[in-house]
Design a protein around this motif. Structure first.
Motif, PDB file in Angstrom:
ATOM      1  N   ARG A 168      17.603  21.637 -19.311  1.00  0.00           N
ATOM      2  CA  ARG A 168      18.417  20.445 -19.103  1.00  0.00           C
ATOM      3  C   ARG A 168      18.363  19.968 -17.648  1.00  0.00           C
ATOM      4  NH1 ARG A 168      22.361  22.306 -21.507  1.00  0.00           N
ATOM      5  NH2 ARG A 168      23.532  23.174 -19.741  1.00  0.00           N
ATOM      6  N   ARG A 169      18.289  20.882 -16.702  1.00  0.00           N
ATOM      7  CA  ARG A 169      18.313  20.507 -15.281  1.00  0.00           C
ATOM      8  C   ARG A 169      17.003  19.914 -14.800  1.00  0.00           C
ATOM      9  NH1 ARG A 169      21.583  25.570 -12.449  1.00  0.00           N
ATOM     10  NH2 ARG A 169      23.649  25.034 -13.326  1.00  0.00           N
ATOM     11  N   SER A 170      15.913  20.306 -15.447  1.00  0.00           N
ATOM     12  CA  SER A 170      14.612  19.786 -15.023  1.00  0.00           C
ATOM     13  C   SER A 170      14.072  18.908 -16.141  1.00  0.00           C
ATOM     14  CB  SER A 170      13.647  20.941 -14.732  1.00  0.00           C
ATOM     15  OG  SER A 170      12.394  20.443 -14.349  1.00  0.00           O
ATOM     16  N   SER A 171      13.605  17.729 -15.783  1.00  0.00           N
ATOM     17  CA  SER A 171      13.129  16.795 -16.801  1.00  0.00           C
ATOM     18  C   SER A 171      11.897  17.334 -17.533  1.00  0.00           C
ATOM     19  CB  SER A 171      12.800  15.455 -16.160  1.00  0.00           C
ATOM     20  OG  SER A 171      11.804  15.632 -15.139  1.00  0.00           O
ATOM     21  N   ARG A 172      10.958  17.898 -16.798  1.00  0.00           N
ATOM     22  CA  ARG A 172       9.743  18.429 -17.431  1.00  0.00           C
ATOM     23  C   ARG A 172       9.200  19.573 -16.589  1.00  0.00           C
ATOM     24  NH1 ARG A 172       7.780  18.102 -22.660  1.00  0.00           N
ATOM     25  NH2 ARG A 172       5.578  18.697 -22.636  1.00  0.00           N
ATOM     26  N   PRO A 173       9.769  20.790 -16.734  1.00  0.00           N
ATOM     27  CA  PRO A 173       9.241  21.912 -15.934  1.00  0.00           C
ATOM     28  C   PRO A 173       7.831  22.292 -16.384  1.00  0.00           C
ATOM     29  CG  PRO A 173      10.851  22.685 -17.536  1.00  0.00           C
ATOM     30  CD  PRO A 173      10.878  21.190 -17.600  1.00  0.00           C
ATOM     31  N   GLU A 174       7.165  23.089 -15.533  1.00  0.00           N
ATOM     32  CA  GLU A 174       5.776  23.452 -15.836  1.00  0.00           C
ATOM     33  C   GLU A 174       5.684  24.288 -17.116  1.00  0.00           C
ATOM     34  OE1 GLU A 174       4.358  25.430 -12.413  1.00  0.00           O
ATOM     35  OE2 GLU A 174       4.384  23.648 -11.118  1.00  0.00           O
TER      36      GLU A 174
END
Length: 420
Positions: A168-174
């Motif tokens: 939720r905190r990162s839009s598109r993590p690796e």
């Protein structure tokens, strides 16, 4: 929207409309955790629900048109009509037998009472499977299993919450796809654990019939073992012991271990042992066991109250033989007791006993199938299975496989040429 919210609250739903909340949440009457409406789909956002309410139009009932009924009169008598005969009748008869002409269904719908009984039976099957899989015999073990399951659920829930927070905190993590797979795996595991916890809770409430007293002890309700009944009457029960092993490859210590465990069981419960019956290298899939049949015959003469075995599969691995001989013993007022399977006279024990007998028969038949498959594969690879090699063959000491013995091969070929 205010009328919509009020209608939902009258039905028992709890809506969280606080201004500090970013998303609208709803909680069903039987749920402890609220759900965000936006997670249900695009049609369940607050704006979408508002437009769907406004788009509703008044329903205009179509005008009822009375249909005209035509009355037809049959000329003549149906009982005097000519019946179908000849090849046409024979053709229709065979179509009926082959199922081309549908037969009249005699199936009656299940009554509400029968449907309720079926639901109760499925619940019992799930509970028995849970108890057998986790080897739960007492209430203490059940409470320990429930506590352990609750701890696992709490740990997995916390871990899943951490993964959801990262997503939720990162839009598109690796590693977005990997996190999604971990979240889905944890969700499936949590669902399985919650199902087990629900079945265990039902066991605690109804099937084990046990309750905790104020002192922390556990008492049984309406359930009494056969040994307790004798002790209540002031009678010292007498018993015979039965032990068995199946194959010549098994050691004599198997019998000794069984008898030792049974003697310890009798000492703990104050049972007098009057005789031991032992079948060596005898399969329990049939009743071709001399000592077993002698024990059944001695039961008809009286003299003992119980037949005690180490496990129920020592008595029989065939459901029909087990039911037949238990019935014969019951006629003589003799009961079968197992050291490892703690069964009593409750209805749940009847189901558990039938499941254990079915599992024993399955084990025997499945083992026979696997053994035959292994023997066939060894034969196809020319591997010896023990014993003396067949005439015309010898075992190669280097490859440990069968090979043709030239000194005997000519005789084998001559036999086949003249006979076959």
């Amino acid at each position: 929207m205010r009328h919509f919210y009020q209608a939902m609250e009258r039905k028992g739903y709890v809506l969280n409309l606080g201004q500090n909340r970013k998303y609208l949440t709803i909680r069903t009457p039987d749920s402890a955790k609220p759900t965000r409406l936006k997670t249900l789909g695009e049609n369940y956002t607050e704006e979408a629900i508002k437009w769907r309410i406004l788009e509703n139009k008044r329903f205009d009932r179509p005008q009822y048109i009375k249909s005209t009924v035509k009355h037809m009169t049959f000329a003549g008598s149906i009982s005097k009509t000519r019946k179908i005969t000849g090849f046409r009748a024979l053709y229709l008869h065979y179509c009926y037998l082959l199922g081309k002409i549908p037969k009249k269904s005699t199936r009656q719908p299940l009554s509400p009472v029968m449907r309720e009984e079926l639901r109760h039976f499925r619940t019992l099957v799930r509970q028995v499977s849970l108890l057998a899989k986790n080897k739960i015999d007492t209430a203490e073990q059940l409470y320990d299993f429930m506590d352990g399951t609750k701890s696992k659920i709490e740990e997995l829930t916390a871990l899943r919450q951490q993964i959801c927070t990262m997503l939720r905190r990162s839009s598109r993590p690796e590693n977005y796809d990997e996190l999604c797979r971990q979240r889905d795996a944890l969700t499936a595991e949590l669902k399985k654990l919650r199902t087990q916890l629900y079945s265990a809770a039902q066991d605690t409430a109804s099937n084990l019939r046990e309750r905790r007293t104020e002192t922390g002890c556990i008492e049984r309700n309406n359930t009494m073992t056969n040994i307790q009944k004798y002790k209540q009457k002031g009678i010292i029960p007498k018993a015979v012991l039965y032990a068995r092993f199946s194959s010549d490859n098994q050691r004599e210590e198997s019998i000794e271990a069984q008898l030792r465990a049974i003697h310890e069981y009798c000492e703990r419960n104050g049972i007098i042992v009057i005789r031991e019956y032992c079948d060596r290298a005898k399969s329990a899939t049939t009743d071709d066991r001399p000592e077993f049949l002698q024990m059944i015959a001695d039961a008809k003469n009286g003299g003992f109250d119980f037949v005690i075995v180490h496990k129920l599969d020592r008595f029989s691995r065939n459901r029909y033989d087990s039911a037949h001989y238990k019935k014969e013993l019951k006629k003589c007022n003799v009961a079968v007791l197992s050291v490892l399977e703690n069964l009593d006279d409750s209805p749940e024990s009847v189901i558990l006993e039938s499941v254990l007998e079915g599992m024993s028969e399955y084990y025997s038949k499945n083992l026979a199938r696997e053994v035959m498959k292994g023997m066939k594969e060894s034969a196809l690879q020319c591997r010896p299975l023990g014993g003396k090699p067949p005439y015309g063959y010898q075992i190669n000491p280097q490859t440990c496989r069968y090979e043709v013995k030239e000194s005997e091969a000519q005789a084998v070929k001559l036999i086949f040429s003249r006979v076959v």
